[in-house]
Write a protein that holds these residues in place. Structure first.
Motif, PDB file in Angstrom:
ATOM      1  N   LEU A  33       0.846  -1.198   0.000  1.00 14.28           N
ATOM      2  CA  LEU A  33       0.000   0.000   0.000  1.00 14.28           C
ATOM      3  C   LEU A  33       0.871   1.234   0.000  1.00 14.28           C
ATOM      4  CD1 LEU A  33      -1.721  -1.897   2.554  1.00 14.28           C
ATOM      5  CD2 LEU A  33      -3.303  -0.512   1.268  1.00 14.28           C
ATOM      6  N   LEU A  34       0.313   2.331  -0.484  1.00 12.41           N
ATOM      7  CA  LEU A  34       1.011   3.612  -0.493  1.00 12.41           C
ATOM      8  C   LEU A  34       0.151   4.642   0.223  1.00 12.41           C
ATOM      9  CD1 LEU A  34       2.056   3.561  -4.252  1.00 12.41           C
ATOM     10  CD2 LEU A  34       3.498   2.987  -2.291  1.00 12.41           C
ATOM     11  N   LEU A  35       0.798   5.431   1.062  1.00 11.44           N
ATOM     12  CA  LEU A  35       0.111   6.466   1.824  1.00 11.44           C
ATOM     13  C   LEU A  35       0.863   7.778   1.629  1.00 11.44           C
ATOM     14  CD1 LEU A  35      -2.216   6.876   3.922  1.00 11.44           C
ATOM     15  CD2 LEU A  35      -0.486   6.545   5.677  1.00 11.44           C
ATOM     16  N   SER A  36       0.142   8.832   1.316  1.00 19.62           N
ATOM     17  CA  SER A  36       0.763  10.123   1.051  1.00 19.62           C
ATOM     18  C   SER A  36       1.328  10.737   2.329  1.00 19.62           C
ATOM     19  CB  SER A  36      -0.265  11.070   0.433  1.00 19.62           C
ATOM     20  OG  SER A  36       0.328  12.314   0.174  1.00 19.62           O
ATOM     21  N   GLU A  37       2.481  11.368   2.182  1.00 19.69           N
ATOM     22  CA  GLU A  37       3.107  12.051   3.317  1.00 19.69           C
ATOM     23  C   GLU A  37       2.369  13.340   3.667  1.00 19.69           C
ATOM     24  OE1 GLU A  37       7.336  14.195   4.460  1.00 19.69           O
ATOM     25  OE2 GLU A  37       6.761  13.957   2.372  1.00 19.69           O
ATOM     26  N   ARG A  38       1.763  13.964   2.667  1.00 24.05           N
ATOM     27  CA  ARG A  38       1.071  15.239   2.873  1.00 24.05           C
ATOM     28  C   ARG A  38      -0.373  15.123   2.396  1.00 24.05           C
ATOM     29  NH1 ARG A  38       6.213  16.613   0.968  1.00 24.05           N
ATOM     30  NH2 ARG A  38       7.459  17.478   2.649  1.00 24.05           N
ATOM     31  N   ILE A  39      -1.270  15.615   3.227  1.00 21.08           N
ATOM     32  CA  ILE A  39      -2.692  15.506   2.916  1.00 21.08           C
ATOM     33  C   ILE A  39      -3.333  16.885   3.030  1.00 21.08           C
ATOM     34  CG2 ILE A  39      -4.890  14.517   3.680  1.00 21.08           C
ATOM     35  CD1 ILE A  39      -3.231  12.128   4.772  1.00 21.08           C
ATOM     36  N   TRP A  40      -4.115  17.234   2.047  1.00 29.43           N
ATOM     37  CA  TRP A  40      -4.902  18.463   2.109  1.00 29.43           C
ATOM     38  C   TRP A  40      -6.290  18.107   2.648  1.00 29.43           C
ATOM     39  CZ3 TRP A  40      -4.193  23.667   1.301  1.00 29.43           C
ATOM     40  CH2 TRP A  40      -5.347  24.430   1.213  1.00 29.43           C
ATOM     41  N   SER A  41      -7.127  17.562   1.800  1.00 30.17           N
ATOM     42  CA  SER A  41      -8.466  17.184   2.257  1.00 30.17           C
ATOM     43  C   SER A  41      -8.919  15.853   1.660  1.00 30.17           C
ATOM     44  CB  SER A  41      -9.473  18.281   1.910  1.00 30.17           C
ATOM     45  OG  SER A  41      -9.528  18.473   0.515  1.00 30.17           O
ATOM     46  N   ARG A  42      -8.029  15.164   0.963  1.00 30.72           N
ATOM     47  CA  ARG A  42      -8.361  13.863   0.365  1.00 30.72           C
ATOM     48  C   ARG A  42      -7.541  12.793   1.060  1.00 30.72           C
ATOM     49  NH1 ARG A  42      -7.808  10.993  -5.414  1.00 30.72           N
ATOM     50  NH2 ARG A  42      -5.601  11.257  -5.093  1.00 30.72           N
ATOM     51  N   PHE A  43      -8.224  11.933   1.778  1.00 33.38           N
ATOM     52  CA  PHE A  43      -7.572  10.859   2.525  1.00 33.38           C
ATOM     53  C   PHE A  43      -7.699   9.573   1.711  1.00 33.38           C
ATOM     54  CE2 PHE A  43      -8.790  14.032   5.543  1.00 33.38           C
ATOM     55  CZ  PHE A  43      -7.775  14.034   6.475  1.00 33.38           C
ATOM     56  N   GLY A  96      -2.353  24.836   5.348  1.00 35.24           N
ATOM     57  CA  GLY A  96      -3.130  23.857   6.093  1.00 35.24           C
ATOM     58  C   GLY A  96      -2.875  22.412   5.720  1.00 35.24           C
ATOM     59  N   ILE A  97      -1.788  22.131   5.061  1.00 36.27           N
ATOM     60  CA  ILE A  97      -1.489  20.748   4.670  1.00 36.27           C
ATOM     61  C   ILE A  97      -1.132  19.934   5.910  1.00 36.27           C
ATOM     62  CG2 ILE A  97       0.117  19.283   3.387  1.00 36.27           C
ATOM     63  CD1 ILE A  97       0.260  21.527   1.305  1.00 36.27           C
ATOM     64  N   LEU A  98      -1.703  18.746   6.005  1.00 34.40           N
ATOM     65  CA  LEU A  98      -1.404  17.826   7.093  1.00 34.40           C
ATOM     66  C   LEU A  98      -0.152  17.043   6.723  1.00 34.40           C
ATOM     67  CD1 LEU A  98      -2.528  16.661   9.789  1.00 34.40           C
ATOM     68  CD2 LEU A  98      -3.665  14.917   8.417  1.00 34.40           C
ATOM     69  N   ARG A 192      -8.246  23.125  10.206  1.00 35.38           N
ATOM     70  CA  ARG A 192      -6.860  23.109   9.751  1.00 35.38           C
ATOM     71  C   ARG A 192      -6.672  24.022   8.541  1.00 35.38           C
ATOM     72  NH1 ARG A 192      -5.072  19.447   5.943  1.00 35.38           N
ATOM     73  NH2 ARG A 192      -6.582  17.845   6.515  1.00 35.38           N
ATOM     74  N   ILE A 193      -7.576  23.952   7.584  1.00 35.61           N
ATOM     75  CA  ILE A 193      -7.458  24.745   6.361  1.00 35.61           C
ATOM     76  C   ILE A 193      -7.752  26.219   6.638  1.00 35.61           C
ATOM     77  CG2 ILE A 193      -8.461  25.113   4.064  1.00 35.61           C
ATOM     78  CD1 ILE A 193      -8.806  22.004   3.953  1.00 35.61           C
TER      79      ILE A 193
END
Length: 197
Positions: A33-43, A96-98, A192-193
């Motif tokens: 699986l791949l998981l993004s290091e940075r998230i805006w609003s799409r998980f 606001g990037i997570l 957050r945003i």
């Protein structure tokens, strides 16, 4: 390229100097699986069907031998995981990037797939339905822009099906408690945003 790298002094850098052959990255197993290091609003956690190699921007997750990557993907793509990533991640990059570091992912709790044998097929089916379309921002997935707008009938049907299994059948949350999870995610992402603006 190796000679050019050495002429630039790459072989003397701390991360390369400790290696027998400074340019050797070793063997690399493709992640499940791949998981993004940075998230805006799409998980979204991607099931790595094409076996692409990950990098700093996409973390690779390896499923244990006895765990189906589609089941693990289903658990990670539930709205509950979005809530947990909001709580375990940090906001530090502007706009606001997570930002999620490896240690944050490792410390984030997840349902143990080996303890829910009776739900595995349901999770795989729900995950397959979700993967047939593009996952959108959490606001579109839940069908609300504010916590007050949240209602179960506005949640995208395939997402709701997955969440009912994870939050309802596995964790035993009531519909009201599930609504609170949806409201909390919308509230945290919005805060957050907006805070960044």
């Amino acid at each position: 390229y190796i000679e050019w790298g050495e002429s630039q002094g790459y072989h003397t850098r701390p991360t390369c100097k400790s290696r027998k052959r400074w340019y050797d990255l070793g063997t690399w197993k493709e992640a499940d699986l791949l998981l993004s290091e940075r998230i805006w609003s799409r998980f979204i956690a991607f099931v790595n069907s094409y076996k692409v190699y990950e990098n700093k921007n996409l973390y690779g997750l390896l499923a244990h031998e006895n765990v189906d990557s589609h089941v693990l993907g289903a658990l990670l793509n539930s709205t509950l995981s979005a809530l947990l990533l909001e709580l375990y991640g940090r906001v530090s990059l502007g706009e606001g990037i997570l930002d999620i570091d490896v240690w944050m992912v490792l410390s984030c709790p997840i349902i143990n797939p080996t303890r829910i044998q009776d739900k595995l097929e349901q999770l795989k089916d729900a995950s397959e339905k979700l993967h047939k379309r593009q996952v959108e921002a959490i606001f579109e997935e839940i069908g609300a822009n504010t916590p007050e707008e949240v209602s179960l009938d506005k949640v995208k049907p395939d997402r709701r099906e997955l969440d009912k299994i994870v939050m309802g059948e596995i964790l035993g949350l009531t519909e009201e408690e599930q609504l609170e999870v949806y409201r909390a995610v919308i509230d945290l992402v919005t805060s957050r945003i907006e805070k960044a603006q």
